[in-house]
Every structure is written in C-alpha cells, then in structure tokens.
Design a protein around this motif. Sequence first.
Motif, mmCIF file in Angstrom:
data_model
loop_
_atom_site.group_PDB
_atom_site.id
_atom_site.type_symbol
_atom_site.label_atom_id
_atom_site.label_comp_id
_atom_site.label_asym_id
_atom_site.label_seq_id
_atom_site.Cartn_x
_atom_site.Cartn_y
_atom_site.Cartn_z
ATOM 1 N N ASP A 500 2.492 5.190 0.283
ATOM 2 C CA ASP A 500 3.565 5.726 -0.553
ATOM 3 C C ASP A 500 3.690 7.230 -0.310
ATOM 4 O OD1 ASP A 500 3.677 3.146 -1.801
ATOM 5 O OD2 ASP A 500 1.966 3.735 -3.053
ATOM 6 N N ASN A 501 4.920 7.708 -0.243
ATOM 7 C CA ASN A 501 5.198 9.141 -0.113
ATOM 8 C C ASN A 501 4.820 9.688 1.265
ATOM 9 O OD1 ASN A 501 6.510 11.030 -1.677
ATOM 10 N ND2 ASN A 501 4.634 12.121 -2.244
ATOM 11 N N SER A 580 -0.383 7.682 -1.741
ATOM 12 C CA SER A 580 -1.174 6.545 -2.242
ATOM 13 C C SER A 580 -0.846 5.351 -1.361
ATOM 14 C CB SER A 580 -0.861 6.263 -3.707
ATOM 15 O OG SER A 580 0.525 5.958 -3.868
ATOM 16 N N SER A 582 0.184 1.084 -1.515
ATOM 17 C CA SER A 582 0.522 -0.141 -2.240
ATOM 18 C C SER A 582 0.201 -1.325 -1.342
ATOM 19 C CB SER A 582 2.006 -0.151 -2.611
ATOM 20 O OG SER A 582 2.313 0.948 -3.450
ATOM 21 N N LYS A 610 5.542 -2.036 -4.912
ATOM 22 C CA LYS A 610 6.155 -0.706 -4.784
ATOM 23 C C LYS A 610 7.234 -0.500 -5.851
ATOM 24 C CE LYS A 610 5.492 0.707 0.007
ATOM 25 N NZ LYS A 610 5.201 2.115 -0.312
ATOM 26 N N LYS A 613 5.061 -0.345 -9.493
ATOM 27 C CA LYS A 613 4.229 0.853 -9.647
ATOM 28 C C LYS A 613 3.562 1.167 -8.321
ATOM 29 C CE LYS A 613 0.210 2.706 -12.064
ATOM 30 N NZ LYS A 613 -0.956 2.382 -12.950
ATOM 31 N N LYS A 614 3.869 2.328 -7.757
ATOM 32 C CA LYS A 614 3.247 2.707 -6.499
ATOM 33 C C LYS A 614 1.746 2.912 -6.693
ATOM 34 C CE LYS A 614 7.342 4.754 -4.396
ATOM 35 N NZ LYS A 614 7.944 5.951 -3.792
#
Length: 633
Positions: A500-501, A580, A582, A610, A613-614
């Motif tokens: 994530d990100n 993070s 997922s 995703k 909640k990531k």
Amino acid sequence: MIMPKKRVLVGFVVFLVLIFLFFAYSAYEFYTTLENREVELQKEVMDDTSHLITAYINTKLEDYLYSLYDLTGVLDGTPMELDSVMEILKRLLRKSDFYSLGYVTREGNLYSTDGMGTTVTNISYRSYWPSLLNNESVVSNIMDDAKIEKNKFVIAVPITSKDGTVLGALHGSISVDDFQRDVLEKLSIKQYAVLIINRKGDFVFRDPRSIESWNYQNIFDEFSEVGDFDKVDTIKSDLEVGNLLQVQGDIAGTEYMLGFYPLTVNLWYTVVAVPVDSLKRHLYILLDNHVWHLILRIIIPSVLFFIIVIIYLKRLFDSEKDKEIQLRERLFAEIQGFIQFSLLDGRILYCSDSLKIPSEERTSFSKAINYYINNFVYVNSQDCIRKAVSLKNLRDIYYKGIKRLVQEYQSYDENGSICWTQSEIHVSEETEREYPVLYYIIKNIDERKQLEMSLKQRAERDGLTGLYNRTAGMERINNFLTFDSMINNHEHLFVILDLDNFKKLNDTLLHETGDIALEDVAKTLKEFFREDDIVCRLGGDEFVVFLKNTSFACIKDKIENLLSHLQLTYIRDNVSVSISASAGVVSVPKDGTNFKDLYAAADKALYEAKKTKKGSFKTLDDLKTMQKDKKDC
C-alpha cells in the motif's frame, strides 16, 4: 689312433655345423616371426590409438553441443531481452573454446558476438539452416560454408518451446586452427599423422606433419595423382555410408597404412596415416645389425642363448605394453580415468591407475565399480549410480540399442572436497572381439556444472530481491500441486501481498528508496516463512507466498504478525512516507488447484482487503460471509 681322432673331429665339426645351421634357422625363423608379430602389434596399437583419437574428437564436439544445449535450458521459455541474452553469451564465451557465440531468431537473423562487439547476419540461406528449423543440432561441414566463415566451422542447436516449436537457435563458431592445435597438443601423437575429412573426402584440416606431397583439397585427388591405391571407388562408397575401414597402398612410392574412422557427431572422418616402414623400423634397429653376431655368440653358450632370448622377449613385450599404457594415459589427460571391460562376464580388460582402485578389486567390473562408489561417490548418489552400472542394467540397455549412458553426480576429489562428476558408458566400436566391450569413463565437470547452476539460478531469481521470479514461481507451484494431487492432496495456503502507498513512496522519495523497500519486504518474507515454502515476486510491488501442508487456522496469527512487520516508514531529505501490505488468502484445494485459479481467487480477497482497510488481509470465506450479510440485509 689317427682315424678315431679324425672321426671325432669330423663328428665334432659336423655337430658344430649342425648346431650352427639349427641356430641359424632358428634365428631366421625367430627373426621372421618377430617381424610379423611386431607389425601386427603396431597395427593393433595404431587401431586402438585411432579409436581413442576419434573418441576424443567426438567428445570434444559433443561438449560443444552440450554447452549450447545447457544454455538453451536457461533461455527456453524465459522471456529475456536481447541485450541480456548477448551479455550471457559474452560471459560464456570467455570461459569456452568458441570463437564466437550468437542467438538466432526464427527468421534466421544471427546476433553474434566475438567478445568485443555484436554483428547481425541473416543465415537463413546457409545449408544447415533447414536442419535447425527441423529441431536438429548442427556441426557444419567446413567445406559447405567456407565462403561464409573462412577456416571455421559451426556448432548450432535449436531453442524450442515446451510444445517442441523451434523458436530460434544458439550458434557458435569454432576456429579450425584452434581445434586442430588442441587435438594435436592434447593427444601428443608423434608416430602418426592425423587428418580430418568429410564423407566426400574434402579436408577439414591436415596435420602439419602429414605427407608433404598432399597439397590437394580432396584426399582422393592424392590417390589418383600421386599413388597407386587399389579400389578407390570402393573406398569412396564406404565413406559415403559411414563405414569404418583400414586400407594399405602406395602413395608417391611409399607404402602407407590408412585408417578411416567415422565420427558420430557429424559427417566427418578421422584419418590416421602411418608409413608401413615405420611399423618395422623398431625391429630393424634392434636386430638388423646384430643378428649374425648374436648367432655366433650363442653357438658356444647355447643355454645362455635361450636365457637371453627369454629375457629379451619379456623386456620387448613389457616395453611395448608400457608404451601403450602411457599412450592411453596421455590421450585421456583431461579425463580422471576409464575402465574397459567385457559385457559378457564383467572381466576388466584395462583400468586406469588414476582411479586408485586396488589391484585385488580389478578382477571384475562389479568389484572395481563398487570400490569406486563406496570410496569416492557422495553417499546420496551411491544407490542410483550402483543400480545404473550393474551388469544386468548395462546388458538391458545394450540389447535395446543404447550405446551411450551418461550420469552426473557428486563425488569426492583427491582433497576430500565435494565436486561434480560425470560418468559415461560407451559401447566400443571394436569388431574383432566376439563379445561386446564397454568403456566406463569418469570426468570432472565441476567447473561446467557450477556455471550451469549459476546461470539457472540467475534465470529463476528476481535480480533485486533474490526471490523466485514470476515464471519460476508459477512453475514450481503448479508442479507441486500436480504432484500433491496425485499423492497426498493435503491442505495448503496461497497468499497474494500487495504494498500500500508504494507509488507515493517511489514518486516522493525516488525509485532508489522504492528498491530498498522491496528488498526489506523480501527479507521479511524470507524470515517469516519456511525454507520449503515458495516465495516469489510477481512483479512491481506484488508478491506471492505458497505455504505447504498448513491451514488458515494455523497460520492466521502469523499473517497478522507479518503485516504488522511490513508497516514501514522511509525518510529522505526530512520527508517521510509510510507503506504497508495488504493480503488475500485462499485455501488449496478448496479455492483452486492450479496457479491461475488460486491467483484469481486470492486477487478478489486482496481487492476487498484494500477496499476495507489497508494493511489487513481477507480470505475468500470472508467475501462469502460479507455477500451473505448483504443479501440478508
């Protein structure tokens, strides 16, 4: 009193004359017999030497082919950029005897490198191109392509897909001068001239020490112009069909023995030429100037004569035997050793001292090979080797028409270190024996094997993280699932992880930081999972983990702990970005039994994780529960 004395004297003279005639006749008969035996012995040595020369050249050409086939295993089915392929070929070129190496496309475009640069040539018009398209390896005839590559011949093998479709080829060229120099240096043969021709009689190369008057491009021109060889047309016919033959005749007033021995790798012949006079010269030097002096000296000490003859013969044959053994050892300088034995009863005909097998173990092949296996072969490979080289198995494969058996295994070298070894069983081409004769040859292939494994690992591993790449990961997971479904059908887990990100990390802190993050994630995955689990990077920031013989209930806490460890923050120039992971988790065989189905199911669970909640994970059961809840509402 005079008469008796005269009679005694006459009788003594007659006796001496008879003794003289007897020894003269015996010496003449001995001389003639020894001369014939010496010629036959030299012919046998020449024949054995010729077989070994042919075997060496065959092995040399086969090694060229095997090195290219080994490399096709790396390139087959693996999508690689042309630049990457050429870089691999350049590295391999530095460790090989090839003059150049190249990659050929399906259209016949050859991208070739000699280590300095890359050239592009279309070879679709060359005589050997149809053979490559027909999925056949090629050792080209130098005369067919002399206008294309001067004084070089071509080794080429096809690259095929899993369904057998020819995708292209690997192409190498060998310098004839270097090949000739290597053969002559390795064999160190001074007595014979070594030539190589094709089946039409064209010279591939000529031994610089060969007959000075041989200046033509075809060996049959020599016969017709400078010699009086019988049955030249018959020789041509035999060569065209690949027969082994030995002929004797006149060339430029000198009688020669010529042996023609076909190679098995391509349509070449090894020709060994030796003047017949040289076969007798050794005997002439020993006896020609001394035979009559020898007769006069042994008339008086007749007993001593027989002792001298016995000692002389013993030393003569021992000397010839030692020469033959030394010649065999020199010819196999690159080989650890070999055993020649009868397939009929396993009796050993010859065993190299370099194998260090005690004399009491050399009474039979079974005893000798068991000693070698027990003392030198790595324990994990012993049973397999022992079964393969049993006389029963060797007889089975012989009667099936198999003439070559190759095995690779680990053994101990003279320092006790583990190294890779290759053993080969060859059926001898000898026809004068009533029973089959086999050669068991042992080679040290550690350097080549290490290179092969290194290339294979590079092809399977992701260059940044060291994890399995997409192709290798998919193949290993599918292979395991196929095997498990036939044997056990146990429960396993399939997990997709996506960072994530990660795009923001790359855009904000540059790709160098993104690469560091991927390496950190890979290191964490290696630490969390077992060595037997399959962990691979599919590409970008997407990873797959296949956990063998486990259930979700057993691994749930571990996945939660893993995701907490994958909450990472990176700082550069006082700017920080957090990432993070997922995950989507599915079960085998409940949610699928192959990579494609498992990936599709896990991807749905990942998408829901995703969206919800990531930094969390979902299972396919979670999705079914959510859908049921929505339906109930």
